[in-house]
Scaffold this motif. Structure first.
Motif: not given
Length: 617
Positions: A359-365
């Motif tokens: 999971v890439d939280f930066n992309a979701i953000a």
């Protein structure tokens, strides 16, 4: 934290208790007593009831026979006659032999239970209520208001708890936490502030859009300070009867003083703290409540450790007397989180669910730009629910991206089936947006294109995601954004020679941007740096109103139409120059219904056949 609600017992409460006691006595006690009164009958009646098998239970004594009917609802008695076969007949009639003898109730006992006891109960209740009213009068409260309606404040009290909310549970608001940490330190170590002569602000006002965590921050302050926390909503002060809200304010501050050091949190304070206009016929109760609040904030000693926190998303509507130094001295903005703040918030909420390792939280953000803390928490929860629907035991990157789309555009509306013609029009419309955006500089990259209808009413949409966080937009970027909005309609005109209703939201957004450029941002040479529009309620969407003459408003309308027309023509020109790619990408979207940003750029820069083969593999 453990919540303890303050009990509130108005006069009607005690009336209900008294009525309940009387109902219970009349339905349970008195009938059971009165039913044992014995009715005297002749021996012939006894014999007739025996022959008819109507005897329930019977008790034969030396001088009398007591018996009941079948349902034991009535007791009878008769004299004894020498009858040797009586026992056999009673046995054959199904009677039950009992040794219990019930005497007839004395009339004096009946009088005591039926009349004296109820009178005694009401007299005792009246004396007790009189004492309560006298004690209320000695405390300075209105006894009738207190007993009939209850003037005790409805504040919820969160007492000390080791499992309370801490600052570590709040992410994305580092500046606000830093300012509130000083309040916590004062509650822990007031001596070092008093030594230098500094006094802590009596009140701090948390302002920001809905869902940014204002209430959560207030609870975190109480959790860090480990002190009692009084929480009440501003609307709970406003009552129908004049003086009730003011009495509740007095009671709240009295409780706070008794439990100092503590924190008093008033949520949505704009419900009671709006500006006083002085007009006759206004809400006198609200103004009296506000006046009492102002007086109480002036009267209590801040050195005791009573800190007042309040939250609102309408700071412009608050009374200036409430915001002056000595009351709410400190104003703490709780704004929408930036990119790093969104990443931190997602990580905090992601601890509650099972996640995949990739999971890439930066992309979701980045995809959730402009989302509040509450919306980000909802995104994480929606991802977990989506994973369960798909039969997985953990949430993946795809689940999180889908949940972002759910929050933005709603759920997929699978039961809405478009006709082939409508599906083709929507395909060209969405690709028109994406192609215009991609062929312009200073435009956000395309993340996804889909023609799957959503519950928000959209038949399809194009998602653009900025590479980084931007806080300013120049004139060129705003013009490009307007051109992107008009790209869908331009594609319809170019390919079908017809226009549809699908561009309604695009038209609204393009007009909004164009008007803001002219009236608020000074991006028109003729008006230069003159503001033609004012905005209020900035945290609740922003209500704008023009502040110019009618002639100028007409000129503004002309400028807005001219600006949108120019960008519309620019979008048409871009699509005409790239019409083959428009056909190619629209055909691909029509067949597959969804295109990712990578697929879109590959088709734009190469051949779509390669992408189709890769999808089939």
């Amino acid at each position: 934290m453990n919540e303890v609600k303050t009990p509130k017992k108005p006069f009607i409460y005690y009336l209900i208790i008294a009525a309940t006691i009387m109902i219970l006595l009349n339905t349970l006690v008195f009938p059971n007593v009165l039913k044992h009164q014995v009715k005297e009958v002749g021996y012939n009646v006894f014999m007739q009831m025996t022959n008819n098998q109507e005897i329930g239970s019977v008790n034969i004594t030396d001088s009398e026979i007591f018996f009941t009917n079948k349902d034991n609802s009535q007791m009878y008695k008769t004299g004894v006659i020498n009858d040797p076969e009586l026992v056999d007949r009673l046995y054959k009639a199904g009677a039950t032999f009992s040794t219990e003898i019930t005497e007839e109730m004395s009339p004096i006992v009946y009088l005591l239970l039926g009349y004296v006891l109820p009178i005694f109960i009401f007299v005792a209740l009246g004396r007790w209520l009189s004492k309560k009213m006298m004690s209320k009068m000695s405390d300075g409260a209105n006894p009738m208001n207190s007993m009939m309606f209850g003037t005790k404040s409805n504040a919820k009290i969160y007492v000390k708890s080791t499992s309370g909310i801490k600052f570590s549970d709040v992410a994305g608001e580092e500046e606000a936490k830093e300012l509130l940490t000083e309040i916590v330190d004062f509650l822990h170590n007031p001596g070092k502030y008093q030594e230098i002569g500094a006094s802590m602000p009596k009140g701090a006002l948390l302002v920001g859009p809905p869902g940014t965590g204002k209430t959560l921050l207030a609870k975190a302050v109480a959790g860090e300070a480990n002190v009692p926390f009084f929480s009440i909503s501003g609307s709970e002060f406003v009552e129908m009867f004049v003086g009730m809200g003011a009495a509740k304010v007095r009671d709240l501050f009295k409780q706070a003083s008794e439990k100092a050091p503590c924190i008093v949190f008033i949520d949505e304070i704009d419900a009671v703290g709006k500006k006083r206009d002085g007009r006759i016929g206004g809400n006198d109760e609200r103004e009296q409540t506000l006046n009492q609040l102002l007086t109480e904030m002036d009267g209590f000693d801040g050195s005791k450790g009573v800190v007042i926190l309040a939250a609102t998303n309408q700071p412009d509507s608050l009374d200036p007397a409430l915001l002056r130094p000595g009351r709410f001295d400190r104003r703490i903005p709780v704004e929408l989180p930036d990119l790093q703040g969104r990443v931190d918030i997602l990580k905090v909420h992601a601890k509650k669910i099972k996640l995949a390792d990739n999971v890439d939280f930066n992309a979701i953000a980045r995809a959730a730009s402009g989302a509040s803390g509450a919306e980000l928490a909802n995104i994480v929860n929606e991802a977990a629910l989506h994973a369960v629907r798909c039969g997985r035991k953990f949430a993946t990157q795809a689940d999180l991206m889908e949940s972002v789309e759910v929050v933005i555009a709603g759920y997929q509306k699978k039961n809405r089936i478009l006709s082939d013609k409508e599906k083709l029009i929507v395909s060209y419309h969405e690709v028109g947006h994406a192609l215009v955006a991609a062929m312009q500089t200073n435009s956000a990259p395309v993340q996804k294109i889909t023609i799957i209808p959503r519950t928000s009413g959209a038949l399809g949409y194009t998602m653009q995601v900025e590479e980084g966080e931007h806080f300013l937009m120049n004139k060129t970027e705003m013009e490009n954004k307007i051109a992107t909005f008009t790209g869908g309609r331009a594609a319809e005109e170019l390919i079908f020679g017809e226009i549809t209703t699908g561009a309604s939201n695009d038209i609204e957004q393009a007009t909004k941007f164009a008007r803001a450029m002219i009236t608020r941002y000074g991006m028109n040479e003729e008006f230069d740096m003159v503001a033609m529009e004012s905005v209020s309620n900035q945290y609740l969407g922003g209500d704008s109103s023009l502040t110019c003459s009618m002639e100028t408003q007409t000129l503004i309308d002309q400028k807005v139409v001219q600006l949108v027309k120019e960008q519309h023509q620019k979008a048409k020109k871009i699509l005409e120059d790239n019409v083959m790619k428009l056909h190619e990408i629209a055909k691909f979207l029509y067949e597959h219904e969804t295109i990712t940003g990578e697929e879109f750029m590959e088709i734009l820069n190469s051949d779509s056949q390669k992408i189709i083969e890769e999808k089939q593999q």
